[in-house]
Design an enzyme around this catalytic site. Structure first.
Site, PDB file in Angstrom:
ATOM      1  N   GLY A   9       0.812  -1.210   0.000  1.00 38.56           N
ATOM      2  CA  GLY A   9       0.000   0.000   0.000  1.00 38.56           C
ATOM      3  C   GLY A   9       0.844   1.259   0.000  1.00 38.56           C
ATOM      4  O   GLY A   9       0.477   2.277  -0.600  1.00 38.56           O
ATOM      5  N   ASN A  10       2.029   1.206   0.647  1.00 39.74           N
ATOM      6  CA  ASN A  10       2.906   2.370   0.684  1.00 39.74           C
ATOM      7  C   ASN A  10       3.557   2.654  -0.666  1.00 39.74           C
ATOM      8  O   ASN A  10       4.066   3.741  -0.903  1.00 39.74           O
ATOM      9  CB  ASN A  10       3.995   2.197   1.745  1.00 39.74           C
ATOM     10  CG  ASN A  10       3.448   2.320   3.144  1.00 39.74           C
ATOM     11  OD1 ASN A  10       2.440   2.969   3.357  1.00 39.74           O
ATOM     12  ND2 ASN A  10       4.098   1.690   4.098  1.00 39.74           N
TER      13      ASN A  10
ATOM     14  N   LYS B  13      -5.861  -5.492  10.830  1.00 38.72           N
ATOM     15  CA  LYS B  13      -5.467  -4.943   9.534  1.00 38.72           C
ATOM     16  C   LYS B  13      -5.718  -3.438   9.490  1.00 38.72           C
ATOM     17  O   LYS B  13      -6.862  -2.987   9.546  1.00 38.72           O
ATOM     18  CB  LYS B  13      -6.255  -5.625   8.418  1.00 38.72           C
ATOM     19  CG  LYS B  13      -5.950  -5.092   7.018  1.00 38.72           C
ATOM     20  CD  LYS B  13      -4.532  -5.399   6.605  1.00 38.72           C
ATOM     21  CE  LYS B  13      -4.274  -4.947   5.178  1.00 38.72           C
ATOM     22  NZ  LYS B  13      -2.871  -5.145   4.802  1.00 38.72           N
TER      23      LYS B  13
ATOM     24  N   LYS C 123      -2.974  -8.540   1.740  1.00 35.25           N
ATOM     25  CA  LYS C 123      -2.600  -8.712   0.337  1.00 35.25           C
ATOM     26  C   LYS C 123      -1.358  -9.579   0.170  1.00 35.25           C
ATOM     27  O   LYS C 123      -1.198 -10.238  -0.858  1.00 35.25           O
ATOM     28  CB  LYS C 123      -2.436  -7.360  -0.346  1.00 35.25           C
ATOM     29  CG  LYS C 123      -1.177  -6.602  -0.035  1.00 35.25           C
ATOM     30  CD  LYS C 123      -0.119  -6.753  -1.114  1.00 35.25           C
ATOM     31  CE  LYS C 123       1.133  -5.988  -0.814  1.00 35.25           C
ATOM     32  NZ  LYS C 123       1.663  -5.973   0.521  1.00 35.25           N
TER      33      LYS C 123
ATOM     34  N   LYS D 212       4.190 -10.036   5.697  1.00 35.26           N
ATOM     35  CA  LYS D 212       5.096 -10.175   4.557  1.00 35.26           C
ATOM     36  C   LYS D 212       6.034 -11.359   4.763  1.00 35.26           C
ATOM     37  O   LYS D 212       6.239 -12.175   3.857  1.00 35.26           O
ATOM     38  CB  LYS D 212       5.904  -8.884   4.360  1.00 35.26           C
ATOM     39  CG  LYS D 212       5.077  -7.706   3.889  1.00 35.26           C
ATOM     40  CD  LYS D 212       5.900  -6.428   3.836  1.00 35.26           C
ATOM     41  CE  LYS D 212       5.111  -5.276   3.231  1.00 35.26           C
ATOM     42  NZ  LYS D 212       3.816  -5.008   3.889  1.00 35.26           N
TER      43      LYS D 212
END
Length: 305
Positions: free
Chosen positions: A9-10, A126, A210, A268
């Site tokens: 997202g970043n 989240k 994600k 991640k």
């Protein structure tokens, strides 16, 4: 080589940056420039985050609800579908402007099944939407009933993030990839869906991580490489201290004891380890700007069994 690139997202909207369409397009253009470097000779599938975008739509929907009583705010599954289409559209456009005219691209709205008994529904973690100072966060929490959690020195809304179980559109995605199409899919972790007691499929008030969705996507596409692109150049031990050190080539076992934030680097690493363990192939966590170096093995934290 078949590569799944998961854009954080970043990568689409930097922390604290105003959530304007212009800022998002500029960031996506930069991401497209990095991805375009690895398209030649490879099959590329792109997934992406949507935390800031889905949070903004939720805020806008809540504001409309306040002004027009009796009109319920759209649930998160519908907002997730909107962001998949919106972000996919801009990625297609910006990447298409950089590639040969005959390169086909497609965005696939992607439904992903989750378990209705997933413990995440009782423990939201989240983060979505913009960052707030403490006073604003507490005011929004009181007014809306949102769950709020720390995010660095700020605060963000947090929602349930159940694990992905099944990608409904995987055959369509695979077919397009095999025909040479660059596919943008599983955006924001996909649209969370589940079956009810009578076997009917419906949306869920949640946002799937994600990175976990991207790992499942990469596994089911038999990808050779999973690239989890973020705003740092890898996984660090002792992050934020004078002792911090970036990890290079590691195995999942070497990462298991790291204490990592549940809302950012934790998923991640979990996604990278899961992909490496299930396929025997490599997953890399690294900077979006380093994608070309990542693909040739020269950058990022590289996870392999």
């Amino acid at each position: 080589m078949r590569i799944v690139v998961a854009l954080g997202g970043n990568a689409l909207l930097r922390r604290g940056q105003p959530m304007t369409a212009e800022n998002q397009r500029a960031n996506i253009r930069s991401a497209a420039e990095s991805i375009a470097e690895v398209v030649q000779g490879n099959e590329v599938v792109i997934a992406h985050g949507n935390g800031p975008q889905v949070g903004l739509l939720a805020l806008q929907a809540a504001a409309y609800h306040d002004l027009a009583h009796g009109v319920a705010s759209y649930p998160l599954d519908l907002l997730g579908a909107q962001t998949e289409a919106m972000i996919g559209y801009v990625i297609e456009q910006e990447l298409g402007n950089l590639l040969p005219a005959d390169q086909s691209l497609a965005t696939i709205l992607t439904m992903i099944e989750v378990d209705r008994n997933d413990p995440a529904f009782s423990n939201p973690t989240k983060p979505i939407g913009p960052v707030y100072d403490r006073e604003t966060a507490e005011r929004l929490k009181a007014a809306s009933g949102w769950a709020i959690a720390p995010d660095g020195d700020k605060f963000r809304r947090v929602v349930a993030s159940p694990k992905p179980k099944r990608i409904f559109e995987i055959r369509s995605i695979r077919s397009l990839v095999e025909q040479g199409t660059i596919v943008i899919c599983a955006g924001g972790g996909g649209i969370p869906t589940m079956y009810d007691d009578v076997g009917m499929l419906h949306g869920v008030e949640a946002v799937i991580d994600k990175d976990l969705a991207s790992a499942l996507l990469a596994e089911q596409l038999d990808a050779d490489l999973l690239v989890i692109a973020t705003d740092v150049d890898g996984v660090y031990t002792d992050w934020g201290t004078t002792r911090q050190a970036r990890l290079g080539r590691v195995t999942p076992d070497e990462l298991v004891d790291l204490d990592l934030p549940a809302g950012s680097m934790g998923p991640k690493v979990q996604a990278a380890c899961g992909f490496a363990q299930s396929t025997g192939n490599e997953a890399v966590i690294g900077s979006l700007a380093d994608i070309a170096k990542i693909v040739v093995g020269d950058a990022g934290t590289r996870v392999r069994t």
